[in-house]
Design an enzyme around this catalytic site. Structure first.
Site, PDB file in Angstrom:
ATOM      1  N   SER A  25       0.817  -1.218   0.000  1.00 20.07           N
ATOM      2  CA  SER A  25       0.000   0.000   0.000  1.00 20.07           C
ATOM      3  C   SER A  25       0.849   1.266   0.000  1.00 20.07           C
ATOM      4  O   SER A  25       0.312   2.368   0.036  1.00 20.07           O
ATOM      5  CB  SER A  25      -0.918   0.013   1.226  1.00 20.07           C
ATOM      6  OG  SER A  25      -0.154  -0.035   2.425  1.00 20.07           O
ATOM      7  N   THR A 157     -39.816  25.988 -10.944  1.00 19.63           N
ATOM      8  CA  THR A 157     -40.104  24.663 -10.393  1.00 19.63           C
ATOM      9  C   THR A 157     -40.367  23.765 -11.592  1.00 19.63           C
ATOM     10  O   THR A 157     -40.962  24.208 -12.595  1.00 19.63           O
ATOM     11  CB  THR A 157     -41.338  24.663  -9.463  1.00 19.63           C
ATOM     12  OG1 THR A 157     -42.496  25.044 -10.202  1.00 19.63           O
ATOM     13  CG2 THR A 157     -41.142  25.614  -8.285  1.00 19.63           C
ATOM     14  N   LYS A 285     -17.834  28.717 -30.156  1.00 22.35           N
ATOM     15  CA  LYS A 285     -18.286  28.176 -28.873  1.00 22.35           C
ATOM     16  C   LYS A 285     -17.408  28.599 -27.696  1.00 22.35           C
ATOM     17  O   LYS A 285     -16.200  28.768 -27.829  1.00 22.35           O
ATOM     18  CB  LYS A 285     -18.338  26.647 -28.925  1.00 22.35           C
ATOM     19  CG  LYS A 285     -19.464  26.087 -29.775  1.00 22.35           C
ATOM     20  CD  LYS A 285     -19.552  24.578 -29.622  1.00 22.35           C
ATOM     21  CE  LYS A 285     -20.015  24.237 -28.235  1.00 22.35           C
ATOM     22  NZ  LYS A 285     -19.677  22.890 -27.831  1.00 22.35           N
ATOM     23  N   ASN A 287     -17.178  26.938 -23.900  1.00 21.98           N
ATOM     24  CA  ASN A 287     -17.710  25.808 -23.128  1.00 21.98           C
ATOM     25  C   ASN A 287     -17.564  26.011 -21.627  1.00 21.98           C
ATOM     26  O   ASN A 287     -16.515  26.448 -21.147  1.00 21.98           O
ATOM     27  CB  ASN A 287     -16.990  24.521 -23.522  1.00 21.98           C
ATOM     28  CG  ASN A 287     -17.211  24.160 -24.976  1.00 21.98           C
ATOM     29  OD1 ASN A 287     -18.266  24.450 -25.538  1.00 21.98           O
ATOM     30  ND2 ASN A 287     -16.218  23.547 -25.594  1.00 21.98           N
ATOM     31  N   GLU A 292     -19.078  21.807 -15.656  1.00 25.19           N
ATOM     32  CA  GLU A 292     -19.276  20.456 -16.189  1.00 25.19           C
ATOM     33  C   GLU A 292     -18.376  19.448 -15.475  1.00 25.19           C
ATOM     34  O   GLU A 292     -18.800  18.322 -15.171  1.00 25.19           O
ATOM     35  CB  GLU A 292     -19.013  20.435 -17.694  1.00 25.19           C
ATOM     36  CG  GLU A 292     -20.112  21.098 -18.503  1.00 25.19           C
ATOM     37  CD  GLU A 292     -19.854  21.110 -19.998  1.00 25.19           C
ATOM     38  OE1 GLU A 292     -20.786  21.419 -20.751  1.00 25.19           O
ATOM     39  OE2 GLU A 292     -18.707  20.817 -20.414  1.00 25.19           O
ATOM     40  N   GLN A 324      -7.585  -2.021   3.934  1.00 21.16           N
ATOM     41  CA  GLN A 324      -6.560  -1.297   3.182  1.00 21.16           C
ATOM     42  C   GLN A 324      -7.207  -0.491   2.055  1.00 21.16           C
ATOM     43  O   GLN A 324      -6.669   0.533   1.617  1.00 21.16           O
ATOM     44  CB  GLN A 324      -5.533  -2.272   2.597  1.00 21.16           C
ATOM     45  CG  GLN A 324      -4.399  -1.597   1.842  1.00 21.16           C
ATOM     46  CD  GLN A 324      -3.283  -2.567   1.510  1.00 21.16           C
ATOM     47  OE1 GLN A 324      -2.575  -3.046   2.391  1.00 21.16           O
ATOM     48  NE2 GLN A 324      -3.144  -2.904   0.231  1.00 21.16           N
ATOM     49  N   LYS A 327      -8.455   3.736   1.891  1.00 22.21           N
ATOM     50  CA  LYS A 327      -7.649   4.953   1.804  1.00 22.21           C
ATOM     51  C   LYS A 327      -7.719   5.656   0.457  1.00 22.21           C
ATOM     52  O   LYS A 327      -7.885   6.880   0.405  1.00 22.21           O
ATOM     53  CB  LYS A 327      -6.198   4.642   2.155  1.00 22.21           C
ATOM     54  CG  LYS A 327      -6.032   4.193   3.594  1.00 22.21           C
ATOM     55  CD  LYS A 327      -4.653   3.673   3.876  1.00 22.21           C
ATOM     56  CE  LYS A 327      -4.638   2.931   5.187  1.00 22.21           C
ATOM     57  NZ  LYS A 327      -5.531   1.735   5.187  1.00 22.21           N
TER      58      LYS A 327
END
Length: 461
Positions: A25, A157, A285, A287, A292, A324, A327
Site C-alpha cells: 500500500s 419549479t 463556442k 464551453n 461540467e 486497506q 484509503k
C-alpha cells in the site's frame, strides 16, 4: 525472484513478487507519512512516560522520527514497494538512523491501531481545510448577493417559470446549503477525533500504556472504549464520505444552473475567458468546462461512498485486509472536494458575469406573476381557490391571444372580476411581485437584506 519477508520468521518462504506488489500500500498510504510520524512520536513519548522504555530511548526515537520528517520534506526519503507500507518504511528508516532502539518503537502497538490513528489525524486536518474552503465559497456567494439584492431572476419549479426572485435570494439558497455542509463536517469531526492508539491488534496490550496520555499529545478529544471497535471502525470515514457527497451534490446543483444560465437559450450569465474553453472545430463556442467537471466529478465521490459501505458491510471483527481499500477512495474524495470547491469559488469570483439587463427582460416574458393575481383577489375577499381558477382561465385566454397579463386592458380585468382596479398593474409588476413576498425567509428585498446580515454573522462563527 521472491521478496524477503518484513514481518516475522513464521514463514519459510518469501512472498511472490506479484503478490508483494498486490499486497503493498506504500504507493498511496505514503500520503499518511507526516501523520504517521506525528503519531509515532506521541507513542514514543508515552512509552518513555510509562517507563516501558527509558527517557533517553524515547528522546532518540522522537529525534529520529523528526529526522525522517525532514528527509521526506526534502525529497530524500522516498520508500518503494519493498517497504510494503508507510509504517514499515518509517520503522526501517528509523532503525537505520538510531540503531536497535528503533526496533522498540512498535512496542505495545499494532499496525491496526497505528493506521487507524494516522487516518484520523489525516482526516481531522483535511476537514479543517475543507471547512475553510467552504467559508471562502460562502464568502463569494455573499459578495455577489450583496450587489444583487434588487436584481431579479426567474425562479423555476419543474424547470418551468414559476415566480420571479431576487438574485441574492437565489444565491443565498446555496449559501445555506454550504452552511449545513460546514456544520455537518464539524459534527463528523467530533467522531473523527477519537483515538484508537493503544487498542493494539484487536485486544489491547499487556504493557502498562497510558492511552489518555497519547490522546492528549495528539489533541484527540477521547479514546475508543473498546479495542475491537477501535481497530475496525470506519464509521467516521463513511460519515465523512456522506458529508463530502452532499458538498458535491450542492456544488453540482449550482454547476448545472451555471451551465443552463450560460446557454444561448437562457443567456443569464456570460462566461469569462479565464474559466471557459473553446471547441476544437466550432470557433464560436465557449464551453462551461468548470461546472461540467464539477458535475462529473460528483459521481466519483458518490462511488467512493458506495465502495466504503460495501467494504464494511460483511467484515467480521476485528481488522481485515479489506480495510486497506479505505484509503484511496478517501484520499481521492478529499482532493476532489477541495479542488471542486476551489474551482467553483474562482468561477463565481472571476469567471462569470450576470447579464442584469437580460435578467430584467426575462422576468417580464412569462406568466410567473399569475399567483399574484390570485393573491390580489384573495386580499379583496375572493376565496383563493375561486381566484386561482379565474386566473387560470385568463392565462389560457391570454396565451391564445398572444398576450401577457401586463398587456390586458383594465376592462378585460374587470370582465374577469369587478374587484380588479388600476392598481393591478403595479401588483403584478415583477419588482412588486418580489418585494411583496416579505414573509420570513422569503424573496422580498427587506427579508433578503436581513438574511444577508444574518449570513455574515454565521460566517464569523
Amino acid at each position: 525472484m521472491t521478496k524477503e519477508q518484513t514481518w516475522s520468521q513464521r514463514f519459510e518462504s518469501a512472498l511472490h513478487p506479484a503478490i508483494a506488489l498486490f499486497n503493498a500500500s506504500i504507493g498511496f498510504d505514503i500520503e499518511l507519512i507526516e501523520y504517521d510520524l506525528t503519531g509515532s512520536q506521541a507513542h514514543a513519548k508515552m512509552l518513555a512516560h510509562t517507563g516501558i522504555i527509558s527517557s533517553e530511548e524515547g528522546e532518540q526515537l522522537v529525534t529520529g522520527l523528526e529526522e525522517i520528517r525532514q528527509e521526506y520534506r526534502q525529497g530524500t526519503f522516498q520508500p518503494g514497494v519493498d517497504a510494503e507500507d508507510v509504517h514499515f518504511a518509517v520503522e526501517k528508516r528509523l532503525t537505520e538512523i538510531v540503531g536497535d532502539v528503533g526496533k522498540k518503537l512498535h512496542t505495545a502497538r499494532s499496525r491496526n491501531d497505528q493506521v487507524g490513528t494516522d487516518t484520523r489525524l489525516y482526516l481531522r486536518d483535511q476537514i479543517q481545510q475543507i471547512k475553510g474552503e467552504l467559508r471562502e465559497f460562502q464568502g463569494v456567494l455573499l459578495d455577489i448577493a450583496e450587489k444583487n439584492v434588487e436584481t431579479l431572476i426567474p425562479g423555476y419549479t419543474h424547470l418551468q417559470r414559476a415566480q420571479p426572485l431576487s438574485l441574492a435570494h437565489h444565491l443565498l439558497a446555496y449559501f445555506q446549503m454550504a452552511q449545513r455542509d460546514w456544520e455537518r463536517l464539524g459534527d463528523v469531526s467530533r467522531r473523527v477525533n477519537i483515538s484508537p492508539l493503544g487498542c493494539g491488534a484487536l485486544a489491547g496490550t499487556t504493557f502498562p500504556i497510558d492511552r489518555h496520555y497519547t490522546a492528549k499529545l495528539l489533541d484527540f478529544d477521547d479514546i475508543y472504549a473498546n479495542s475491537l471497535d477501535g481497530v475496525s471502525d470506519r464509521d467516521f470515514a463513511i460519515e465523512f464520505l456522506c458529508a463530502a457527497s452532499l458538498i458535491m451534490v450542492h456544488l453540482s446543483r449550482l454547476a448545472e444552473e451555471v451551465i443552463l444560465w450560460s446557454s444561448e437559450e437562457f443567456r443569464f450569465v456570460t462566461l469569462k475567458d479565464s474559466c471557459a474553453t473553446g471547441s476544437s472545430i466550432m470557433p464560436q463556442k465557449k464551453n462551461p468546462d468548470v461546472p461540467e467537471l464539477v458535475r462529473g466529478k460528483t459521481g466519483r465521490v458518490f462511488g467512493h461512498l458506495q465502495a466504503m459501505l460495501v467494504i464494511m458491510k460483511g467484515l467480521p471483527l476485528a481488522y481485515n485486509k479489506d480495510l486497506q481499500e479505505d484509503k484511496e477512495g478517501l484520499f481521492d474524495s478529499v482532493n476532489t472536494v477541495k479542488a471542486s470547491l476551489e474551482a467553483m469559488t474562482i468561477l463565481l469570483r472571476e469567471g462569470l458575469e450576470f447579464r442584469t439587463q437580460r435578467l430584467a427582460e426575462a422576468v417580464t416574458e412569462d406568466f410567473s406573476n399569475a399567483t399574484d393575481v390570485a393573491d390580489y383577489l384573495a386580499a379583496r375577499g375572493v376565496p383563493f381557490r375561486e381566484a386561482y381558477n379565474l386566473v387560470g382561465k385568463v392565462v389560457k385566454t391570454s396565451i391564445a391571444a398572444g398576450k401577457l397579463l401586463k398587456d390586458l386592458e383594465l376592462s378585460e380585468w374587470q370582465q374577469l372580476h369587478p374587484a380588479f382596479a388600476e392598481d393591478i398593474y403595479e401588483a403584478i409588476s415583477p419588482r412588486q411581485v418580489v418585494a411583496a413576498r416579505n414573509s420570513h425567509g422569503g424573496t422580498g428585498f427587506v427579508q433578503v437584506s436581513k438574511a444577508l446580515i444574518a449570513a455574515r454573522v454565521q460566517m464569523d462563527q
